[in-house]
Design a protein around this motif. Structure first.
Motif, PDB file in Angstrom:
ATOM      1  N   LEU A  58       0.826  -1.206   0.000  1.00  0.00           N
ATOM      2  CA  LEU A  58       0.000   0.000   0.000  1.00  0.00           C
ATOM      3  C   LEU A  58       0.863   1.261   0.000  1.00  0.00           C
ATOM      4  O   LEU A  58       0.551   2.239  -0.674  1.00  0.00           O
ATOM      5  N   GLN A  59       1.965   1.232   0.761  1.00  0.00           N
ATOM      6  CA  GLN A  59       2.859   2.382   0.819  1.00  0.00           C
ATOM      7  C   GLN A  59       3.531   2.621  -0.526  1.00  0.00           C
ATOM      8  O   GLN A  59       3.688   3.762  -0.975  1.00  0.00           O
ATOM      9  N   LEU A  60       3.933   1.516  -1.176  1.00  0.00           N
ATOM     10  CA  LEU A  60       4.549   1.643  -2.497  1.00  0.00           C
ATOM     11  C   LEU A  60       3.571   2.229  -3.510  1.00  0.00           C
ATOM     12  O   LEU A  60       3.936   3.075  -4.328  1.00  0.00           O
ATOM     13  N   MET A  61       2.325   1.769  -3.459  1.00  0.00           N
ATOM     14  CA  MET A  61       1.301   2.304  -4.362  1.00  0.00           C
ATOM     15  C   MET A  61       1.065   3.782  -4.093  1.00  0.00           C
ATOM     16  O   MET A  61       0.919   4.585  -5.019  1.00  0.00           O
ATOM     17  N   HIS A  62       1.042   4.151  -2.817  1.00  0.00           N
ATOM     18  CA  HIS A  62       0.869   5.561  -2.447  1.00  0.00           C
ATOM     19  C   HIS A  62       2.028   6.408  -2.977  1.00  0.00           C
ATOM     20  O   HIS A  62       1.829   7.506  -3.512  1.00  0.00           O
ATOM     21  N   ASN A  63       3.252   5.880  -2.813  1.00  0.00           N
ATOM     22  CA  ASN A  63       4.430   6.603  -3.289  1.00  0.00           C
ATOM     23  C   ASN A  63       4.405   6.762  -4.806  1.00  0.00           C
ATOM     24  O   ASN A  63       4.782   7.811  -5.338  1.00  0.00           O
ATOM     25  N   MET A  64       3.972   5.701  -5.515  1.00  0.00           N
ATOM     26  CA  MET A  64       3.893   5.766  -6.970  1.00  0.00           C
ATOM     27  C   MET A  64       2.865   6.802  -7.409  1.00  0.00           C
ATOM     28  O   MET A  64       3.111   7.586  -8.331  1.00  0.00           O
ATOM     29  N   ASN A  65       1.715   6.828  -6.721  1.00  0.00           N
ATOM     30  CA  ASN A  65       0.686   7.827  -7.052  1.00  0.00           C
ATOM     31  C   ASN A  65       1.180   9.237  -6.768  1.00  0.00           C
ATOM     32  O   ASN A  65       0.923  10.165  -7.552  1.00  0.00           O
ATOM     33  N   SER A  66       1.905   9.396  -5.670  1.00  0.00           N
ATOM     34  CA  SER A  66       2.456  10.711  -5.319  1.00  0.00           C
ATOM     35  C   SER A  66       3.480  11.147  -6.350  1.00  0.00           C
ATOM     36  O   SER A  66       3.502  12.306  -6.772  1.00  0.00           O
ATOM     37  N   SER A  67       4.341  10.217  -6.773  1.00  0.00           N
ATOM     38  CA  SER A  67       5.357  10.530  -7.782  1.00  0.00           C
ATOM     39  C   SER A  67       4.715  10.926  -9.094  1.00  0.00           C
ATOM     40  O   SER A  67       5.169  11.866  -9.772  1.00  0.00           O
ATOM     41  N   GLU A  68       3.627  10.230  -9.457  1.00  0.00           N
ATOM     42  CA  GLU A  68       2.924  10.547 -10.698  1.00  0.00           C
ATOM     43  C   GLU A  68       2.301  11.940 -10.622  1.00  0.00           C
ATOM     44  O   GLU A  68       2.354  12.718 -11.580  1.00  0.00           O
ATOM     45  N   LYS A  69       1.727  12.268  -9.470  1.00  0.00           N
ATOM     46  CA  LYS A  69       1.126  13.594  -9.288  1.00  0.00           C
ATOM     47  C   LYS A  69       2.191  14.692  -9.365  1.00  0.00           C
ATOM     48  O   LYS A  69       1.980  15.734  -9.976  1.00  0.00           O
ATOM     49  N   ILE A  70       3.335  14.423  -8.722  1.00  0.00           N
ATOM     50  CA  ILE A  70       4.429  15.396  -8.751  1.00  0.00           C
ATOM     51  C   ILE A  70       4.942  15.588 -10.170  1.00  0.00           C
ATOM     52  O   ILE A  70       5.217  16.707 -10.620  1.00  0.00           O
ATOM     53  N   ARG A  71       5.064  14.469 -10.902  1.00  0.00           N
ATOM     54  CA  ARG A  71       5.533  14.538 -12.287  1.00  0.00           C
ATOM     55  C   ARG A  71       4.557  15.341 -13.159  1.00  0.00           C
ATOM     56  O   ARG A  71       4.963  16.187 -13.951  1.00  0.00           O
ATOM     57  N   ASN A  72       3.260  15.072 -13.003  1.00  0.00           N
ATOM     58  CA  ASN A  72       2.248  15.801 -13.777  1.00  0.00           C
ATOM     59  C   ASN A  72       2.237  17.289 -13.425  1.00  0.00           C
ATOM     60  O   ASN A  72       2.074  18.145 -14.297  1.00  0.00           O
TER      61      ASN A  72
END
Length: 235
Positions: A58-72
């Protein structure tokens, strides 16, 4: 008699408190029987392990979503900075946010340098190379319209030299051309022909003739900090 006593002792022991009972199998080897208490401990450890794995996932998925948001968000900020810088560039061609070197013109993701000095095609190509650039290539309508507005006469193009003399053609036709220069050419003589801009047309002449130069190269990214330190243009 001793075997019966051993069996009775084992039978009446509290199985929940038994620790590592040893028996012999029919081959004479020791067999360790895990007690009920140990089994419960193992089960708890297994549950803890599975819960930990779920939390990590769950933490990895959260981090991936956060990274995607930051990238966008970074992409969006870069697009806004580029648009704003372009507005500033229109008002002041040498604005500090411009992603092109001084004296270079900026259009979309490219920089263009117009030099009114007469050189052979080969020398012109070398001069552009010294700027980490190349002779002008027109490969889409946006660049075509940008160049048309410049009203250029006698400027070399980055078309491949040819042994055949080609008649002039409209500048618009260069977009679909497969003749754009992609290789090194040395020792061009009077029997090799090169293309150049003449207003709305592309004409050909001997590569040893002399024409003006226009170079192009990829623009740098607009620096967001240079926009933040700039005055925002009025609507």
């Amino acid at each position: 008699m001793s075997e019966e006593v051993t069996y009775a002792d084992l039978k009446f022991q509290d199985s929940s408190k038994t620790e590592n009972i040893q028996e012999f199998n029919k081959f004479g080897r020791k067999v360790y029987i895990t007690s009920k208490t140990d089994m419960e401990k193992l089960k708890k450890l297994q549950n803890f392990k599975e819960e930990l794995q779920r939390n990590v996932s769950l933490q990895l998925m959260h981090n991936m979503n956060s990274s995607e948001k930051i990238r966008n968000l970074s992409i969006t900020l870069q697009e806004i900075a580029t648009k704003l810088c372009h507005e500033l560039y229109i008002k002041k061609s040498e604005h500090k946010c411009k992603p092109c070197p001084k004296r270079w013109m900026w259009h979309e993701d490219s920089c263009y340098l117009q030099l009114t000095q007469w050189e052979t095609w080969q020398k012109s190509d070398e001069i552009c190379s010294n700027y980490n650039a190349s002779l002008l290539k027109i490969k889409n309508k946006s660049v075509l319209n940008f160049i048309k507005l410049r009203n250029l006469y006698h400027y070399w193009l980055g078309l491949s030299p040819s042994k055949d003399h080609t008649s002039y053609k409209k500048l618009d036709e260069t977009i679909i051309s497969s003749d754009w220069f992609t290789r090194n050419t040395n020792d061009l003589n009077d029997w090799i022909y090169c293309g150049y801009i003449h207003d709305q047309y592309v004409s050909y002449t001997e590569c040893t003739d002399r024409k003006n130069i226009i170079c192009e190269k990829l623009a740098n990214s607009v620096k967001i900090e240079s926009i933040l330190m700039s005055e925002v243009p009025e609507e």
